[in-house]
Design a protein around this motif. Structure first.
Motif, PDB file in Angstrom:
ATOM      1  N   ASP A   1      -7.828   3.761  -0.981  1.00 38.50           N
ATOM      2  CA  ASP A   1      -8.534   4.191   0.393  1.00 38.50           C
ATOM      3  C   ASP A   1      -7.864   5.164   1.227  1.00 38.50           C
TER       4      ASP A   1
ATOM      5  N   ASP B   1       2.232  -3.299   4.724  1.00 37.90           N
ATOM      6  CA  ASP B   1       2.995  -2.356   5.668  1.00 37.90           C
ATOM      7  C   ASP B   1       2.850  -1.955   7.203  1.00 37.90           C
TER       8      ASP B   1
ATOM      9  N   VAL C   1      -5.849  -4.331  11.826  1.00 36.02           N
ATOM     10  CA  VAL C   1      -5.202  -4.698  13.104  1.00 36.02           C
ATOM     11  C   VAL C   1      -5.350  -6.002  13.325  1.00 36.02           C
TER      12      VAL C   1
ATOM     13  N   VAL D   1       2.432  -0.416  10.549  1.00 32.19           N
ATOM     14  CA  VAL D   1       2.603   1.022  10.961  1.00 32.19           C
ATOM     15  C   VAL D   1       2.518   1.318  12.583  1.00 32.19           C
ATOM     16  N   TYR D   2       2.392   0.068  13.179  1.00 32.06           N
ATOM     17  CA  TYR D   2       2.286   0.300  14.806  1.00 32.06           C
ATOM     18  C   TYR D   2       2.379  -1.305  15.255  1.00 32.06           C
TER      19      TYR D   2
ATOM     20  N   ILE E   1       0.772  -1.141   0.093  1.00 34.10           N
ATOM     21  CA  ILE E   1      -0.056   0.199  -0.048  1.00 34.10           C
ATOM     22  C   ILE E   1       0.703   1.392   0.087  1.00 34.10           C
ATOM     23  N   LEU E   2       1.958   1.452   0.878  1.00 36.46           N
ATOM     24  CA  LEU E   2       2.916   2.389   0.848  1.00 36.46           C
ATOM     25  C   LEU E   2       3.540   2.787  -0.266  1.00 36.46           C
TER      26      LEU E   2
ATOM     27  N   VAL F   1      -1.424  -1.004   7.714  1.00 36.86           N
ATOM     28  CA  VAL F   1      -2.070   0.269   7.098  1.00 36.86           C
ATOM     29  C   VAL F   1      -3.554   0.082   7.323  1.00 36.86           C
ATOM     30  N   LYS F   2      -3.884  -1.012   6.811  1.00 36.95           N
ATOM     31  CA  LYS F   2      -5.478  -1.365   6.780  1.00 36.95           C
ATOM     32  C   LYS F   2      -5.742  -2.279   7.742  1.00 36.95           C
TER      33      LYS F   2
ATOM     34  N   ARG G   1      -8.690   0.257  22.337  1.00 39.11           N
ATOM     35  CA  ARG G   1      -8.321  -1.151  23.238  1.00 39.11           C
ATOM     36  C   ARG G   1      -8.350  -0.520  24.667  1.00 39.11           C
TER      37      ARG G   1
ATOM     38  N   SER H   1      -6.517   5.583   9.045  1.00 36.76           N
ATOM     39  CA  SER H   1      -5.409   5.099   8.464  1.00 36.76           C
ATOM     40  C   SER H   1      -4.027   5.782   8.905  1.00 36.76           C
ATOM     41  N   ALA H   2      -3.061   5.085   8.509  1.00 39.83           N
ATOM     42  CA  ALA H   2      -1.668   5.898   8.689  1.00 39.83           C
ATOM     43  C   ALA H   2      -1.749   6.592   7.366  1.00 39.83           C
TER      44      ALA H   2
ATOM     45  N   TYR I   1     -14.483   3.150  16.546  1.00 38.63           N
ATOM     46  CA  TYR I   1     -13.878   3.601  17.902  1.00 38.63           C
ATOM     47  C   TYR I   1     -14.769   4.565  18.318  1.00 38.63           C
TER      48      TYR I   1
ATOM     49  N   GLU J   1      -0.288  -3.528  13.801  1.00 39.84           N
ATOM     50  CA  GLU J   1      -1.246  -2.946  12.826  1.00 39.84           C
ATOM     51  C   GLU J   1      -0.737  -2.665  11.566  1.00 39.84           C
TER      52      GLU J   1
ATOM     53  N   ARG K   1       1.033   7.687  18.386  1.00 40.57           N
ATOM     54  CA  ARG K   1       1.552   6.394  17.028  1.00 40.57           C
ATOM     55  C   ARG K   1       0.481   5.557  16.762  1.00 40.57           C
ATOM     56  N   VAL K   2      -0.612   5.440  17.705  1.00 40.38           N
ATOM     57  CA  VAL K   2      -1.675   4.399  17.573  1.00 40.38           C
ATOM     58  C   VAL K   2      -2.703   4.823  16.616  1.00 40.38           C
ATOM     59  N   PRO K   3      -2.980   4.022  15.582  1.00 36.59           N
ATOM     60  CA  PRO K   3      -3.749   4.451  14.441  1.00 36.59           C
ATOM     61  C   PRO K   3      -5.326   4.318  15.282  1.00 36.59           C
TER      62      PRO K   3
ATOM     63  N   ASN L   1      -1.332   9.232  11.883  1.00 35.76           N
ATOM     64  CA  ASN L   1      -2.463   8.744  11.659  1.00 35.76           C
ATOM     65  C   ASN L   1      -3.485   9.542  11.851  1.00 35.76           C
TER      66      ASN L   1
ATOM     67  N   ARG M   1      -9.253   3.352  14.219  1.00 38.12           N
ATOM     68  CA  ARG M   1     -10.069   2.750  13.376  1.00 38.12           C
ATOM     69  C   ARG M   1     -11.568   3.070  13.140  1.00 38.12           C
TER      70      ARG M   1
END
Lengths: 367, 126
Positions: free
Chosen positions: A232, B37, B65, B39-40, A38-39, B62-63, A349, A318-319, A302, B60, A295-297, A327, A299
């Motif tokens: 996306d 990829d 968890v 990321v966390y 993806i990156l 990109v898409k 979480r 997303s990142a 949440y 995690e 640093r926590v994404p 993020n 989603r």
């Protein structure tokens, strides 16, 4: 006896397999979610160009003298005022103002084209037929005609040698009918990545040849096949709503920040009364951007709180490489929490993580 | 970097290198490719006691968890703090710089519930 779910394949399915793409079911089709990653694909679109198979999207042709007037009664944006060969984003709403689908109308020579989301294609086909009136004839090309998108700053340079149209002079959100590598095509300067680019509507039987030739000739210049995963991230950075996330049957275009597309000057259309009232009262929960401080994404799903009170939830997250690797997320928040520059917290979480409320889009291309 | 042939594997796609009563744990190359990829990475606290095959962390991409499961029981001696700033190390070098945690084993006999390289390779090529 059990019947396995059957997913359709696009005209480019073999190409995806050969390229080692990871395929996932999406909108009734087996679609590539990623090729090289993806990156890497995201980077190609932002700095060079990426090639997408979007053949899963619904393509309808609309024929007849009454199409524009008819479509104007079913949608929030103006259809009849579109110029020849213009494309325009538009949303079909229900009576409560929620979105049936967000779409693009293309005004072609002697007919119109409507592109709808893959996940809504069957629903929209039934809806349009149920509401058919006057001189309007509908033709469903879903699954038969392919859609290939080339997106990124090098799109004009890469695509130009293949087409008999002058791409540089084509305006954004306009289209033309011509040929791509000799194959009849509708070429539109539209996309869903926040970059310049084109979408090529071609007969499914001829799509693989075009796909392969574009990749062969421009891979060295950085053209990458891209999947729905990169798409996306690109659309989220560019602040574009994704149906099912920022727009649903319950989340209206006003809430989703798409008020720019709402033409209350049109005499009458489905959802107008509800949307006008919602806009005037201004009390509605609304989609905003969030930039996570840590640093926590974040989603989808949440919870988001302001102080001790839960004020909404994350709709996409997303990142975001084009937002400094931070993020980012969209969230549907109560009005009092939707203040740009304000701080809210996202529950991840069990723990609460700070985020800054941000205007959309997160990313805007410089040119 | 560890030699893949010398490691043990869980069906959840973790690898483990056992030296005496200490085990080093990471995720396999197959796992990092599947995740995409990264990321966390969220790892358990040093000093925590964890049970075989329990979810003890989060990875995690990109898409997506995903849970990190521990292939063996024990006490967490050390976690790879470098992954906080550079989670992509898991993609680049899953068996080396991308390691996740070291455990003091509670019961070395638990390794009987893990797979040897050849069996794991079969699992991931089916």
């Amino acid at each position: 006896m059990t019947v396995a779910p059957v997913h359709k394949r696009t005209a480019l399915y073999e190409q995806h397999l050969r390229a080692g793409a990871r395929l996932v079911p999406f909108g009734g089709f087996e679609m590539p979610v990623q090729y090289a990653g993806i990156l890497k694909e995201h980077d190609a679109v932002r700095h060079r160009a990426g090639l997408f198979d979007l053949s899963h999207m619904g393509q309808f042709l609309l024929h007849g003298d009454d199409v524009a007037a008819w479509a104007d009664r079913l949608t929030i944006n103006a259809v009849a005022t579109m110029k020849p060969l213009q494309a325009r984003y538009n949303i079909f709403c229900n009576e409560h103002g929620g979105a049936h689908d967000d779409t693009i109308f293309y005004r072609l020579d002697g007919r119109w084209m409507l592109v709808v989301n893959a996940s809504n294609a069957d629903k929209m086909w039934a809806y349009l037929n149920a509401h058919r009136a006057g001189d309007v004839r509908l033709e469903n090309l879903h699954g038969d005609r392919a859609l290939v998108a080339i997106q990124g700053p090098k799109s004009v340079a890469m695509l130009q040698p293949h087409v008999d149209l002058d791409l540089a002079s084509m305006r954004y959100y306009f289209c033309a009918e011509g040929t791509v590598d000799g194959v009849p095509a509708i070429v539109a300067r539209t996309g869903y990545t926040g970059e310049d680019g084109f979408e090529l509507f071609v007969d499914g039987d001829r799509a693989a040849a075009i796909w392969n030739r574009l990749l062969e000739e421009h891979r060295d210049a950085g053209l990458e096949p891209c999947g729905l995963g990169a798409r996306d991230v690109l659309r989220l950075e560019a602040g574009m709503p994704l149906y099912g996330h920022e727009l649903t049957e319950a989340i209206t275009p006003v809430q989703a920040g798409q008020t720019w597309a709402l033409k209350l000057s049109k005499p009458e259309f489905i959802g107008k009364v509800a949307l006008a009232e919602q806009l005037a009262r201004d009390a509605y929960p609304r989609i905003v951007g969030l930039v996570m401080e840590g640093r926590v994404p974040a989603r989808e799903g949440y919870a988001v709180r302001l102080g001790e009170r839960v004020v909404g939830e994350v709709r996409s997250g997303s990142a975001a490489p084009s937002v400094g690797g931070k993020n980012v997320a969209t969230a549907l928040l109560a009005k009092e929490a939707a203040t740009v520059g304000g701080t809210v917290e996202v529950q991840i979480r069990g723990a609460w993580h700070a985020a800054t409320v941000t205007a959309l889009p997160f990313y805007k291309r410089s040119t | 970097m560890a030699q893949p042939e010398h490691l043990l594997y869980s069906k959840d796609h973790e690898w483990v290198a056992v030296e005496g009563d200490v085990a080093t744990v990471g995720i396999t190359d197959y796992a990092q490719v599947s995740l995409g990829d990264i990321v966390y990475v969220e790892l358990p606290k040093v000093g925590a006691t964890i049970d075989q095959f329990a979810a003890v962390g989060v990875i995690e991409s990109v898409k997506a968890v995903s849970d990190l499961f521990t292939p063996l029981s024990g006490e967490v001696l050390e976690v790879n703090a470098a992954l906080d700033a550079d989670p992509a190390a898991v993609n680049r070098d899953p068996l080396g710089a991308g390691w996740m945690m070291k455990l003091r084993l509670r019961d070395p006999g638990e390794t009987a519930g893990l797979l040897a390289y050849e069996d794991y390779a079969k699992l991931t090529t089916d």
